[in-house]
Design an enzyme around this catalytic site. Structure first.
Site, PDB file in Angstrom:
ATOM      1  N   HIS A 109      57.048  17.805  98.779  1.00 11.34           N
ATOM      2  CA  HIS A 109      57.856  17.848  97.549  1.00 11.34           C
ATOM      3  C   HIS A 109      57.001  18.324  96.376  1.00 11.34           C
ATOM      4  CE1 HIS A 109      61.322  16.331  95.021  1.00 11.34           C
ATOM      5  NE2 HIS A 109      60.406  16.670  94.122  1.00 11.34           N
ATOM      6  N   HIS A 138      56.887  21.372  92.794  1.00  9.45           N
ATOM      7  CA  HIS A 138      57.585  22.328  91.912  1.00  9.45           C
ATOM      8  C   HIS A 138      56.618  23.449  91.565  1.00  9.45           C
ATOM      9  CE1 HIS A 138      61.232  19.855  91.150  1.00  9.45           C
ATOM     10  NE2 HIS A 138      60.398  18.899  91.525  1.00  9.45           N
ATOM     11  N   GLN A 163      68.332  22.353  88.893  1.00 10.86           N
ATOM     12  CA  GLN A 163      67.687  21.387  87.978  1.00 10.86           C
ATOM     13  C   GLN A 163      68.649  20.837  86.924  1.00 10.86           C
ATOM     14  OE1 GLN A 163      63.901  20.355  87.163  1.00 10.86           O
ATOM     15  NE2 GLN A 163      65.454  18.907  86.491  1.00 10.86           N
ATOM     16  N   HIS A 177      66.763  15.818  95.180  1.00 15.33           N
ATOM     17  CA  HIS A 177      66.326  14.799  94.232  1.00 15.33           C
ATOM     18  C   HIS A 177      67.472  13.795  94.195  1.00 15.33           C
ATOM     19  CE1 HIS A 177      63.518  17.906  93.097  1.00 15.33           C
ATOM     20  NE2 HIS A 177      62.929  17.111  92.229  1.00 15.33           N
ATOM     21  N   GLU A 197      66.915   9.484  91.172  1.00 22.30           N
ATOM     22  CA  GLU A 197      65.634   9.395  90.456  1.00 22.30           C
ATOM     23  C   GLU A 197      65.896   8.738  89.106  1.00 22.30           C
ATOM     24  OE1 GLU A 197      63.587  13.085  89.685  1.00 22.30           O
ATOM     25  OE2 GLU A 197      61.752  12.084  89.070  1.00 22.30           O
ATOM     26  N   ASP A 228      54.774  16.411  93.886  1.00 21.94           N
ATOM     27  CA  ASP A 228      55.829  16.668  92.899  1.00 21.94           C
ATOM     28  C   ASP A 228      55.370  17.595  91.776  1.00 21.94           C
ATOM     29  OD1 ASP A 228      58.339  16.572  91.811  1.00 21.94           O
ATOM     30  OD2 ASP A 228      58.271  14.493  91.169  1.00 21.94           O
ATOM     31  N   TRP A 240      56.454  17.567  83.214  1.00 24.62           N
ATOM     32  CA  TRP A 240      56.679  16.173  83.593  1.00 24.62           C
ATOM     33  C   TRP A 240      55.382  15.389  83.782  1.00 24.62           C
ATOM     34  CZ3 TRP A 240      59.381  20.355  85.480  1.00 24.62           C
ATOM     35  CH2 TRP A 240      60.727  20.388  85.159  1.00 24.62           C
TER      36      TRP A 240
HETATM   37 FE   FE2 Z   1      60.731  16.820  92.001  1.00 24.28          FE
END
Ligand code: FE2
Length: 429
Positions: A57, A59, A152, A210, A213, A309, A315
């Site tokens: 996982h 991005h 997203q 996702h 979350e 991630d 993030w």
């Molecule tokens: Fe993610």
């Protein structure tokens, strides 16, 4: 004549000092001693030889964009999403490819050779999709990169979200993503899970969403995802990423939910670094930590693998492409500090993640691909503790990265002359 023999390797299953021979890019033999010659020999005495790390996982389209166009002031998930929304119109294919390739170089140096990346499909230009498809092709000789079509801003919530996701899949992305907890209503989230599972069934693709979350104990999308998985016959092909709401759910409800997830053979992907950083932000004290129920899910027979991630993006301002850092955090937040627990954590960043990604011929057995990482540590437990130097990274029998062991010379009177933390500080019995 073998292409490569690794001598006196310690293996993750506890075997000590074995030889591994490689022929035709595959593992030809793993024996206590192999009496043969090879074009290349590596002495791994006292060192752990593991299959490469696997990140299920990530991005890749956002990585290394920290500070563009500004920093995340609150440090929350939601500001991260809106910040990414500010950056998105400014993204160019060239910059996306350049950052992703730089991250892949870092990954190789960390022995990370298999990555599943979510790719944002919210911008109808789909420049992210174009860029990541180019990266997938460019890194093919050394990294297996799987790409998830990830809406997203919401499959239904974003204008044109449905069309963009389908377009991205037509362009050649590998997996159907989703973000049901970010849709406008619980009902829209439920409907998105159903629609996305239907797309996966029709196209013969896996699913990786996702899912839940949030810290909302009433978030129920993993229940829907598991039920739709069974309904569409997708068992074993579906992953639920994050699942942080399970941390806050009522225990009686979870006692019903976990068996349903097991029936659906959901692959569970917590992201310990990000979950511990972003969840519980609305709490004062006591403060929830937002890690899903790792031990309980493992005990129920579910395949649990950990993702990195984010690295240096809207993030998360930390991260180093090191799956041992991910495992190290998992030990703490899942409170899995026993010896057997740590073995399960090491599996979660190697063999379990390989299962999540459906990798073929992965592992340390005769006939598997000759892919290895040799660490400056004696065993998986020491590897998780020390996050040590990757001495050699090997792909299909060929060394593709190497580092010198980190050995410190002490200049103290009457003390040992050098310190090799991977050898000198292992427990003595
Ligand atoms: Fe993610």
């Amino acid at each position: 004549m073998f292409e490569l023999i690794i001598r006196k390797a310690n293996l993750p299953d506890g075997r000590i000092g074995v030889d591994i021979a490689v022929k035709d890019k595959k593992i030809a033999a793993i024996e206590p001693q192999i009496n043969a010659a090879a074009e290349t020999e590596i002495d791994a005495t006292g060192r752990l030889v593991a299959p490469p790390f696997v990140d299920p996982h990530f991005h890749m389209d956002a990585t290394l964009s920290l500070g563009l166009p500004r920093l995340n002031v609150s440090g929350t998930l939601l500001e991260g999403i809106s910040l990414w929304g500010e950056l998105r119109p400014l993204l160019t294919k060239e910059a996306l490819v350049e950052r992703a390739l730089r991250y892949c170089d870092l990954a190789v140096s960390q022995g990370l050779l298999f990555i599943r990346s979510h790719v944002d499909t919210s911008d109808p230009r789909l420049v992210t999709v174009e860029a990541m498809i180019e990266v997938r092709e460019k890194v093919k000789p050394y990294i297996d990169l799987q790409l998830v079509a990830f809406p997203q801003d919401g499959y239904y919530r974003a204008e044109g979200g449905v069309e963009s996701l389908n377009h991205a899949l037509d362009m050649g992305l590998d997996i159907v993503g989703g973000i049901p907890h970010f849709e406008r209503t619980m009902e829209d989230g439920r409907a998105s899970v159903e629609a996305l599972c239907r797309i996966a069934a029709d196209r013969g693709l896996p699913v990786d969403m996702h899912c839940d979350e949030t810290d909302d104990p009433m978030s129920r999308h993993i229940e829907t995802l598991a039920a739709q998985t069974v309904r569409f016959g997708l068992q074993g092909r579906v992953a639920g990423s994050h699942l942080t709401s399970m941390h806050s759910m009522d225990n009686y409800y979870v006692s019903k939910l976990i068996p349903l997830m097991a029936e659906a053979q959901i692959n569970v992907i917590p992201n310990p670094l990000i979950n511990i950083m972003l969840q519980g932000r609305h709490d004062t004290y006591p403060k929830r930590r937002g890690m899903t129920r790792v031990r309980e899910l493992m005990d129920a027979g579910l395949n649990v693998s950990f993702g990195h991630d984010c690295v240096m993006d809207p993030w998360y301002s930390m991260g180093s492409g090191d799956m041992l850092e991910v495992g190290h955090m998992a030990i703490h937040v899942a409170q899995m500090a026993g010896i057997a627990d740590k073995g399960r954590i090491f599996d979660a960043i190697t063999v379990n993640s390989a299962k999540t990604m459906g990798l073929k011929d992965y592992g340390l057995a005769k006939g598997c691909n000759a892919d290895f990482v040799i660490l400056q540590a004696a065993d998986p437990i020491e590897a998780l503790r020390l996050k040590p130097t990757r001495l050699y990274v090997i792909r299909r029998g060929k060394v593709i990265a190497q580092s010198k062991p980190r050995i410190t010379e002490l200049l103290l009177d009457g003390r040992p002359a050098t310190v090799d933390s991977g050898r000198d500080f292992v427990p003595r019995t």
